[in-house]
Enzyme design. Sequence first.
Site, PDB file in Angstrom:
ATOM      1  N   CYS A   1       0.834  -1.202   0.000  1.00 30.70           N
ATOM      2  CA  CYS A   1       0.000   0.000   0.000  1.00 30.70           C
ATOM      3  C   CYS A   1       0.869   1.254   0.000  1.00 30.70           C
ATOM      4  CB  CYS A   1      -0.983  -0.045   1.163  1.00 30.70           C
ATOM      5  SG  CYS A   1      -2.301   1.191   1.034  1.00 30.70           S
TER       6      CYS A   1
ATOM      7  N   HIS B   1      -3.725  -4.910   0.461  1.00 34.51           N
ATOM      8  CA  HIS B   1      -3.215  -5.351   1.757  1.00 34.51           C
ATOM      9  C   HIS B   1      -3.330  -6.862   1.876  1.00 34.51           C
ATOM     10  CE1 HIS B   1      -2.681  -1.555   4.018  1.00 34.51           C
ATOM     11  NE2 HIS B   1      -3.545  -1.090   3.145  1.00 34.51           N
TER      12      HIS B   1
ATOM     13  N   GLU C   1      -2.135  -8.707   4.038  1.00 35.00           N
ATOM     14  CA  GLU C   1      -2.276  -9.118   5.438  1.00 35.00           C
ATOM     15  C   GLU C   1      -3.713  -8.976   5.918  1.00 35.00           C
ATOM     16  OE1 GLU C   1      -1.267  -6.299   4.396  1.00 35.00           O
ATOM     17  OE2 GLU C   1      -1.667  -4.677   5.816  1.00 35.00           O
TER      18      GLU C   1
END
Lengths: 276, 404, 189
Positions: C56, C166, C168
């Site tokens: 990001c 993202h 994660e």
Amino acid sequence: MKIRLIPRLDIKGGNLVKGINLEGLRIIGKPEVFSKLYSDLGADELIYIDSVASLYGRKNLLEIVKRTAREVFIPLCAGGGIRSAEDANEILRSGADKISINSEAVRKPKLISELSSLFGSSTVVSYISAKKRENGYEVYIDNGRERTGMCPIEWAQEVESLGAGELLIESIDQEGTGLGFDLELGEKISNRTNVPIIITGGFGQTSHIVDAFGKNINAFAIGSMLHFFHMQKHALLNERQKQNHYQFQTSHFENLGIEELKQNLSKHGVPIREIT
Amino acid sequence: MEPLIIPESVKEISTDSAGNYGTQDITGTESKVVYCKKCVISNQRPRITFDDEGICSACRYAEKKENEIDWDDREKQLIDLLDHYRKNDGSYDCLVPVSGGKDSCFVAHQLKFKYNMNPLLVTFAPLRWSTIGWQNLQSLIDTGFDTEICVPNTYAYRLLSRLSTEYLGDPFQPFVYGVKAYPIRMALKHNISLIFYGENGEVEYGGDMKNADSFMHDVGEDLRNHYFKGMMPSDWEKYGVDKKLLHSFSLPNPDQVQDKQIKCSWFSFFKKWTPQWNFYYAREHTGFEPEADGRSEGTYSKYASIDDKLDGFHYYLGFIKFGIGRATSDAAHEIRDGHISREEGVALVKKYDGEFPKKNYDLFLQYMDMTDEQFQSIVDRFRPSPLWIKNNDEWQLKTQVSNL
Amino acid sequence: MKASITRDKKEIENSDCLILPGVGSFPNAINSIKKYELYEVVEKFVASGKRLLGICLGAQLLLSKSYEFSEVDGFGFIEGHVELIRKFSLLNKLKVPHIGWNNFELKLLKSPTSLFDDLVHQYFYFVHSYIMCPRNHSEVIGETKFEDVKFASIIRKENIIGVQFHPERSGPSGIKFFQNLKSNIQSEL
């Protein structure tokens, strides 16, 4: 753009609770347990709102956020009683991706700009609770207990200009009833703002979201119906709840879990992320 | 509102002579203020008892509700009782005193729609009906009930509530008379032998536990023994209040009631009484709505006791006299029902208890035909010195509830 | 494989892979990196040939400059700049930030990598208002469509990879991405 389905968990003292019209709160179970379930079953994001944090601190919320972040890998927004950058920082450091502010933003609008410049606009969700009155809508704060005299549409525009990256719009009248969202409120605000909007309050049937399609609403936060369904399906009822003579479910809820809901929406042509 | 004309003879009552009728329950009397270790109520509440572990009788009763009482058995007892009283000839077989509040909606609706009784609903008007209060009563009636409503003449109501405020520190006395008397008068009129109250307040909220294990109660006994803060309606006659004005508030002759064998029962004996559940039920089945303006002054709740614009003053004076405000009462039972923790209760009490009900203060003063000074001096007159201390010109409770 | 969050220069130098995360604003991020004297550490790491992954904002930092709030220089590993997404839309009102689940079109021909094995049609979580605009098209290996804007969601140059989404926070797809990354790194050791 895919519509997002976001289970909304109201937290109090370490428990998941739920009520109607933001009033009366029944204990349903442990938030982390429900969150993990929702994440596995295809939820797009999660929202935690701690309804007592402003009363006496958010120690419980931080614990729950930490526990959740360890096991759940979808975005988590957490809020409740955030009054300063330190408060927001604590929640983000505990593992939340976004924070939501409501009452304090009304009391101190500058807080929104402070938080968005420190953490980024997309981290700041402005949570606006509104009730229908004789001549339009009015914003309420402190868990729907205090009137503010403000119009939610104007307030939404103001928070956007102050730097909020997303709006969470709640209808107090519809909340917990299963009778449908207040789409009029959602659409009015969506048309006058340029940030994504999540609406919440009143979901009970697939059609409530299907009807919203095309009204420029990006996401739906759902509480009661999902919790009650999964509570029963996954035998998450505790002893005390089982003993109660009163049924949890209201007659307005379509008996659906998150998977079934997403499947139904797909069938109706609503763009939704499906779990393969 | 018109000025309130107070009869000359009444003006001669001094606080002392009103005191002679028994100052029991008038103010907090325990020398040491103690708070329950489980909920937030204090020992100043009239008739409440605390055990050796510092736990109040209401909490102990709540434990019993949770762990000991066989609710299935109670349900069977209810069905038996109702089978005995049910009439299938179109006449009323039971009477339910209602306010339109969540509790009475629950009881009325259950009796008619779940248990097939034919209840007559009976309402005694509050001092000044609130919009939401009337609306909720209307919604209840819309569900399908015959209802008798008594509205006493405003002059009488004003006079009596003014007098009870001045001499007994509670504007509610005439309302309490009416709420007790009117259902009994209606039971006599309509030939109904069973009156169903909601909860046994003494047992549920802390008080006289004598009826904890009984579900049936003879109304005649009640009438004979019941004194409201030491004064019966007829006592006001002695002080020069015209008998005509007391009519709506008067209790029927106990002998009449005895003859008809009128019994009263409490729904809370048969159902695990949980006010929050009653709210959900009423919301769902009788269209009950909480107060749109938000919480009531002096508490966090939006749906408890919202039918009278002036009830804030009854609660406020209660706070002055006993150190127990609306938030304390609301939080105490929610703690017992397992809906909030004691910690949250304490925080709520600290935040809201004793808040002055200013929203309807002007109306109150007009209704009572009093000035602010007059009311404040009444408040100070009933402020018991054991409970209060003046700090920098402001009154404060000497002891407040706190976390353990 | 151990992962840690650190500002320690030695620890960074000794790692096999460096991940630059990022939420917040470009100017603040660059300033923080400089404040903690990590700017050269990162440059050195990249020069060593070991893998750098930017996520990001972390990916945006890899470019030459950004126009967020004011014109600020980034690392410049990949030529290009960072710009507000709305500038590229012809729609009356594009709702910004771009928040939600989206996928990408992979262009791996000139730049093959096993990082996206089994992830071709998967959805990842995006939340950003600014997008990456690399100067060389060959450095864009993934493109994403948001309303009427097509933008670079995955950029790559040799040992540097930047992803706008993202991983994660992308549920099972994200976990698979990290598993691929781990295999990738281990195979190179």
